[in-house]
Design a protein around this motif. Structure first.
Motif, PDB file in Angstrom:
ATOM      1  N   PHE A   1       0.878  -1.179   0.053  1.00  0.00           N
ATOM      2  CA  PHE A   1      -0.066  -0.056   0.155  1.00  0.00           C
ATOM      3  C   PHE A   1       1.012   1.298  -0.174  1.00  0.00           C
ATOM      4  O   PHE A   1       1.848   1.491   0.906  1.00  0.00           O
ATOM      5  N   THR A   2       0.608   2.063  -1.167  1.00  0.00           N
ATOM      6  CA  THR A   2       1.465   3.421  -1.156  1.00  0.00           C
ATOM      7  C   THR A   2       0.328   4.457  -1.013  1.00  0.00           C
ATOM      8  O   THR A   2      -0.668   4.422  -0.289  1.00  0.00           O
ATOM      9  N   SER A   3       0.717   5.644  -1.315  1.00  0.00           N
ATOM     10  CA  SER A   3      -0.133   6.709  -1.174  1.00  0.00           C
ATOM     11  C   SER A   3       0.324   7.701  -2.443  1.00  0.00           C
ATOM     12  O   SER A   3       1.423   7.841  -3.092  1.00  0.00           O
ATOM     13  N   GLY A   4      -0.918   8.769  -2.740  1.00  0.00           N
ATOM     14  CA  GLY A   4      -0.144   9.764  -3.717  1.00  0.00           C
ATOM     15  C   GLY A   4       0.543  10.499  -3.380  1.00  0.00           C
ATOM     16  O   GLY A   4       1.357  11.364  -4.244  1.00  0.00           O
ATOM     17  N   ASN A   5       0.954  10.612  -1.909  1.00  0.00           N
ATOM     18  CA  ASN A   5       2.081  11.354  -1.182  1.00  0.00           C
ATOM     19  C   ASN A   5       3.381  10.789  -1.615  1.00  0.00           C
ATOM     20  O   ASN A   5       4.458  11.477  -1.197  1.00  0.00           O
TER      21      ASN A   5
ATOM     22  N   SER B   1       7.440  14.133   5.151  1.00  0.00           N
ATOM     23  CA  SER B   1       8.778  13.546   4.361  1.00  0.00           C
ATOM     24  C   SER B   1       9.080  12.044   4.725  1.00  0.00           C
ATOM     25  O   SER B   1       9.340  11.294   3.790  1.00  0.00           O
ATOM     26  N   ASN B   2       8.630  11.956   5.931  1.00  0.00           N
ATOM     27  CA  ASN B   2       9.082  10.260   6.355  1.00  0.00           C
ATOM     28  C   ASN B   2       8.043   9.283   5.697  1.00  0.00           C
ATOM     29  O   ASN B   2       8.519   8.452   5.122  1.00  0.00           O
TER      30      ASN B   2
ATOM     31  N   ALA C   1       8.643   6.514   2.682  1.00  0.00           N
ATOM     32  CA  ALA C   1       8.472   5.407   2.950  1.00  0.00           C
ATOM     33  C   ALA C   1       7.595   4.624   1.933  1.00  0.00           C
ATOM     34  O   ALA C   1       7.644   3.768   1.552  1.00  0.00           O
ATOM     35  N   LYS C   2       6.397   5.540   1.526  1.00  0.00           N
ATOM     36  CA  LYS C   2       5.441   5.168   0.444  1.00  0.00           C
ATOM     37  C   LYS C   2       6.358   5.045  -1.131  1.00  0.00           C
ATOM     38  O   LYS C   2       5.855   4.280  -1.729  1.00  0.00           O
TER      39      LYS C   2
ATOM     40  N   MET D   1       6.333  19.545 -11.790  1.00  0.00           N
ATOM     41  CA  MET D   1       6.121  18.751 -10.438  1.00  0.00           C
ATOM     42  C   MET D   1       4.699  18.966  -9.948  1.00  0.00           C
ATOM     43  O   MET D   1       4.384  20.171  -9.288  1.00  0.00           O
ATOM     44  N   PRO D   2       3.764  18.056 -10.110  1.00  0.00           N
ATOM     45  CA  PRO D   2       2.455  18.445  -9.672  1.00  0.00           C
ATOM     46  C   PRO D   2       2.028  18.686  -8.561  1.00  0.00           C
ATOM     47  O   PRO D   2       1.245  19.929  -8.140  1.00  0.00           O
ATOM     48  N   MET D   3       2.785  18.345  -7.408  1.00  0.00           N
ATOM     49  CA  MET D   3       2.495  18.837  -6.186  1.00  0.00           C
ATOM     50  C   MET D   3       2.915  20.090  -5.794  1.00  0.00           C
ATOM     51  O   MET D   3       2.204  20.933  -5.152  1.00  0.00           O
TER      52      MET D   3
END
Length: 302
Positions: free
Chosen positions: A150-154, A162-163, A167-168, A281-283
Motif C-alpha cells: 500500500f502506497t499513497s499519492g504522497n 517527508s518520512n 516510505a511510500k 512537479m504536480p504537487m
C-alpha cells in the motif's frame, strides 16, 4: 459468500480498522481464509492492543468465514515471519499478503527528529518488506502467490510528511523489485494507493474532490489477489471512490549528449534549460495554486 478467492489464504496487516479491515472482510466474503494481522496501535504507533484484530475475526466467523488474528509488530523480521507462519500453520499455505499497516508522525523536515523518522519508515517500508520476504519464500516454492503493498499519492512528496512520503515511495520501488524478481516463480506484486476516509486521512488540511470509503478500496484488492489478475504485476493503482487509475512507470523523458570532451557547468547552464529541461512537479504546482488561493481569500476544493 462469494467465491472469487475460494480456496485462497490471505494475510492482511493493519486489518483491525479502516482499509485493512474492509479488505479482510471482503476477502473472507469472497471465500478466502484470512489472517487478520494488527498490532492495534494508535495513529502515531503507540499503545498496542490485539482487541481490534480479534473483533474482525469474530465478524468474519459470524458471517460463516474462517480467520485467525495475529497481533505482531511487522516492523520486525520476527513479526512479519509470524504473520506468514500463522497462515501456513493455520491453513496450510499463503496465497496473498496485503500490507496496509501504517502510522503517521507529521513534522516539517527541518524539525523532524530521528524518533519521528525511524518508526514511520519501519512500519510502512520495512513492515512491507518483512511480509514480502517471509511470504515470497513460501510462494516461490508454491509457484504462485500475490504480494500487495500500500502506497499513497504522497509518494510524489509532502510538505510535512517527508518520512511518510519516503516510505511510500520506497514501497513502490520494493513492489516493482518484487514483481521483477518473482515473475519467473509465478508470483505477482502490485501497489494500491487509496484515497479514503480513515484515521490517517482525517488530518488532511484540505477538502478532497476525489475520496471514498475504505470499502471502496477492497474490490480492487480482491481482484488483484484473484486468479483473474495472474498477468497483472508491477503496477500502481489509485482508488478514490468510484475512480480507479493506473500510475505511469518511471521512464526518461528527454536526453542530451555532450560533445567535444564532455560537459562543464557552463555548457550545461547554456544547453540544458532549452533541451532536456525539467518535468513539472504536480504537487509543487498544487501548493503554489493553494498559496495564490489563500492570498485571495479563496479555499481550494481539491
Amino acid at each position: 459468500m462469494g467465491d472469487f478467492l475460494s480456496g485462497k489464504v490471505i494475510a492482511v496487516t493493519g486489518a483491525g480498522r479502516g482499509i485493512g479491515r474492509a479488505v479482510a472482510l471482503a476477502c473472507a466474503a469472497e471465500g478466502a481464509k484470512v489472517v487478520v494481522a494488527d498490532y492495534g496501535v494508535s495513529v502515531d504507533g503507540s499503545e498496542p492492543s490485539s482487541e481490534v484484530a480479534d473483533q474482525v475475526v469474530k465478524e468474519i466467523e459470524a458471517s460463516g468465514g474462517e480467520a485467525v488474528s495475529v497481533a505482531e509488530d511487522v516492523s520486525t523480521m520476527a513479526g512479519g515471519q509470524r504473520v506468514v507462519d500463522a497462515a501456513v500453520e493455520g491453513f496450510g499455505r499463503i496465497d496473498g499478503v496485503v500490507c496496509v499497516a501504517g502510522i503517521l508522525r507529521e513534522r516539517m523536515l527541518f524539525n523532524m527528529s530521528e524518533e519521528e523518522w525511524d518508526p514511520v519508515l519501519a512500519t510502512h517500508l520495512k513492515g512491507t518488506f518483512t511480509l514480502f520476504r517471509a511470504a515470497s519464500a513460501v510462494m516461490r516454492k508454491q509457484k504462485s502467490g500475490t504480494l500487495i503493498g500500500f502506497t499513497s499519492g504522497n509518494h510524489q512528496g509532502s510538505v510535512s510528511q517527508s518520512n511518510y512520503s519516503a516510505a511510500k515511495g520506497g514501497v513502490i520501488s520494493l513492489t516493482r523489485s518484487a514483481a521483477l524478481g518473482l515473475n519467473k516463480y509465478g508470483v505477482t506484486a502490485n501497489c494500491v494507493a487509496p484515497v479514503a476516509r480513515t484515521r490517517m486521512s482525517a488530518g488532511v488540511p484540505m477538502e478532497l474532490a476525489e475520496i471514498g470509503e475504505p470499502e471502496d478500496v477492497a474490490p480492487l484488492v480482491v481482484y488483484l489477489l484473484s486468479d483473474r489478475a495472474r498477468e497483472v504485476t508491477g503496477q500502481v493503482y489509485t482508488v478514490a471512490g468510484p475512480k480507479i487509475a493506473v500510475w505511469a512507470q518511471p521512464r526518461e523523458l528527454r536526453a542530451a549528449y555532450a560533445t567535444d570532451g564532455g560537459w562543464t557547468p557552463e555548457s550545461i547552464a547554456d544547453f540544458l534549460p532549452g533541451t532536456v529541461g525539467t518535468d513539472e512537479m504536480p504537487m509543487l504546482a498544487r501548493l503554489q495554486e493553494m498559496a495564490r488561493a489563500a492570498a485571495s481569500g479563496d479555499r481550494p476544493n481539491k
